[in-house]
Design an enzyme around this catalytic site. Structure first.
Site, PDB file in Angstrom:
ATOM      1  N   GLY A 137      -2.520   7.605  -6.656  1.00 27.46           N
ATOM      2  CA  GLY A 137      -1.279   8.323  -6.933  1.00 27.46           C
ATOM      3  C   GLY A 137      -0.091   7.693  -6.245  1.00 27.46           C
ATOM      4  N   ASP A 138      -0.241   7.369  -4.960  1.00 23.50           N
ATOM      5  CA  ASP A 138       0.825   6.712  -4.216  1.00 23.50           C
ATOM      6  C   ASP A 138       1.140   5.341  -4.799  1.00 23.50           C
ATOM      7  OD1 ASP A 138       1.432   8.457  -1.790  1.00 23.50           O
ATOM      8  OD2 ASP A 138      -0.742   8.303  -1.666  1.00 23.50           O
ATOM      9  N   SER A 139       0.097   4.591  -5.138  1.00 23.98           N
ATOM     10  CA  SER A 139       0.296   3.230  -5.615  1.00 23.98           C
ATOM     11  C   SER A 139       0.957   3.204  -6.989  1.00 23.98           C
ATOM     12  CB  SER A 139      -1.042   2.488  -5.658  1.00 23.98           C
ATOM     13  OG  SER A 139      -1.604   2.413  -4.359  1.00 23.98           O
ATOM     14  N   ALA A 148       2.967   5.518  -8.119  1.00 27.49           N
ATOM     15  CA  ALA A 148       4.359   5.882  -7.868  1.00 27.49           C
ATOM     16  C   ALA A 148       5.143   4.680  -7.367  1.00 27.49           C
ATOM     17  CB  ALA A 148       4.431   7.024  -6.867  1.00 27.49           C
ATOM     18  N   ALA A 149       4.527   3.890  -6.483  1.00 29.00           N
ATOM     19  CA  ALA A 149       5.190   2.695  -5.966  1.00 29.00           C
ATOM     20  C   ALA A 149       5.534   1.719  -7.090  1.00 29.00           C
ATOM     21  CB  ALA A 149       4.291   2.012  -4.938  1.00 29.00           C
TER      22      ALA A 149
END
Length: 405
Positions: free
Chosen positions: A172-174, A176-177
């Site tokens: 999820g973080d990646s 978004a990045a």
């Protein structure tokens, strides 16, 4: 590995990173890998928490070697007005600002987008947060796991008879990045087309973790809206596209076989000796195969039961059927394809210990990315960055003594 001499396509672009952990720093990392000057602000004494995550080398995370490569570490106490003044000066000089604090935090420090844009209209700020800068959930803490859950990914991950599972990385973080990188490049293109660094039009790139995950969810919305279909967990299978599943070979290895194209399906059935299924007119198209998914999967699994993965892959390769072993990192490190594509870089820690890092993707033919240095020590670039802002050695010493840097 010999690094390219290219300065990178983003050479000359200045980036200020105001963030910790994964989403914001990964976004900035990609810009740094392709030549941007990235100044990362960290808290004096402790730094980014990811420095202590997972496996450590001499007290610092091995992950840090990758996540912060090519970045300059500047320690600043943003609770101190002097620290905020330095950050503001850097922000107004930057082409792109990347931040992943909760909405409103930067505004308290007079570093918010509107506050900077009023002084410098060309300001580009990438804001990554759990739920975006607006809406009833904007002020809630939002980690990648929550974004994956709310965005729909967790619901469809795992087996139907078990609770949802997570992907084995912070996807999820990646994701978004990556949305942040795309947005930054679009905003930079628009700024340059409307007057450039001095007179161009900047903008805010508002990236919500849950929306980035949601953006990956394929046909989820129209299938539900038009047909009332809720996509469910299906284990290793690709629902509605048959056959595409994970099977187990005689030696206990897992193999993914994607025989879902009509011509590919026929070649697959012939390769596994199921001439009856290959010639069945009812299975000639995907819509005919879907109702008979279990029958087809059983035939493929029965074939896999009789051979090890090497033998299975040899047959499927000869038949031009897409198939592959599910790799662990141990498999990757010796795989001819990974090696031929130079997917590992050899580097060394300050004490001389060698370490491999993943190579940089994507591969650009003229201006490829490169690793100039691994993740910096905390505050390694304090003097360099502050001197470039006009601070004398005495002033830097005063800031250090005052706990500002």
């Amino acid at each position: 590995m010999t690094q390219s001499a290219s300065p990178g396509p983003l050479a000359g672009i200045k980036v200020l990173e105001l963030g910790t952990l994964i989403a914001g720093p990964f976004c900035a990392r990609m810009l740094a890998e392709f030549g941007a000057e990235v100044i990362k602000i960290e808290t004096p004494g402790s730094g980014d928490p990811i420095r202590q995550w997972r496996v450590l080398k001499d007290g610092t995370s091995l992950w840090w070697s990758v996540q912060a490569r090519n970045k300059k570490s500047l320690t600043l106490n943003l609770k101190d007005a002097r620290g905020r003044a330095i950050a503001r000066q850097l922000a107004l000089e930057a082409d792109i600002i990347i931040e992943n604090y909760r909405p409103g935090v930067l505004e308290k420090w007079e570093l918010g987008y509107a506050q900077l844009q009023a002084v410098k209209p060309a300001t580009i700020m990438v804001r990554l947060s759990g739920f975006g800068q607006t809406g009833p959930m904007r002020d809630l803490p939002g980690f990648g796991a929550i974004g994956e859950s709310m965005g729909g990914l967790r619901y469809v991950s795992g087996h139907a008879d078990r609770p949802p599972v997570r992907v084995g990385v912070s996807i999820g973080d990646s994701v978004a990045a990556l949305h942040g990188v795309i947005g930054a490049m679009m905003a930079l293109r628009h700024r340059d087309a409307t007057g450039g660094r001095e007179h161009g039009q900047g903008q805010m790139v508002d990236v919500a973790l849950y929306e980035s995950v949601f953006n990956l969810m394929e046909s989820l919305v129209p299938e539900f809206d038009h047909a009332g279909v809720v996509r469910e967990r299906t284990g290793g299978a690709l629902p509605g596209i048959v056959p595409s599943n994970t099977y187990t070979t005689a030696d206990g290895e897992n193999i993914v076989i994607a025989g879902n194209g009509d011509a590919i399906f026929k070649r697959l059935m012939l390769a596994i000796g199921r001439i009856d299924l290959a010639g069945d007119p009812g299975l000639a198209r995907n819509d005919g195969r879907v109702p008979r998914t279990e029958e087809i999967d059983a035939a493929i699994q029965a074939w896999c039961d009789g051979r090890d993965i090497a033998a299975a892959l040899t047959v499927l390769k000869a038949a031009d059927v897409p198939a592959g072993k599910i790799y662990s990192v141990r498999d990757m490190m010796t795989d001819p394809q990974f090696l031929a594509r130079d997917m590992f870089e050899q580097h060394h820690f300050p004490d001389g210990t060698p370490v491999k890092l993943p190579a940089i993707s994507p591969k650009l033919s003229a201006t490829p990315g490169r690793t100039q240095w691994m993740g910096p020590t905390l505050g390694q670039h304090n003097d360099e960055v502050l001197a470039a802002l006009g601070y004398s050695a005495a002033q830097i010493a005063e800031l250090r003594d005052g706990g500002v840097v």
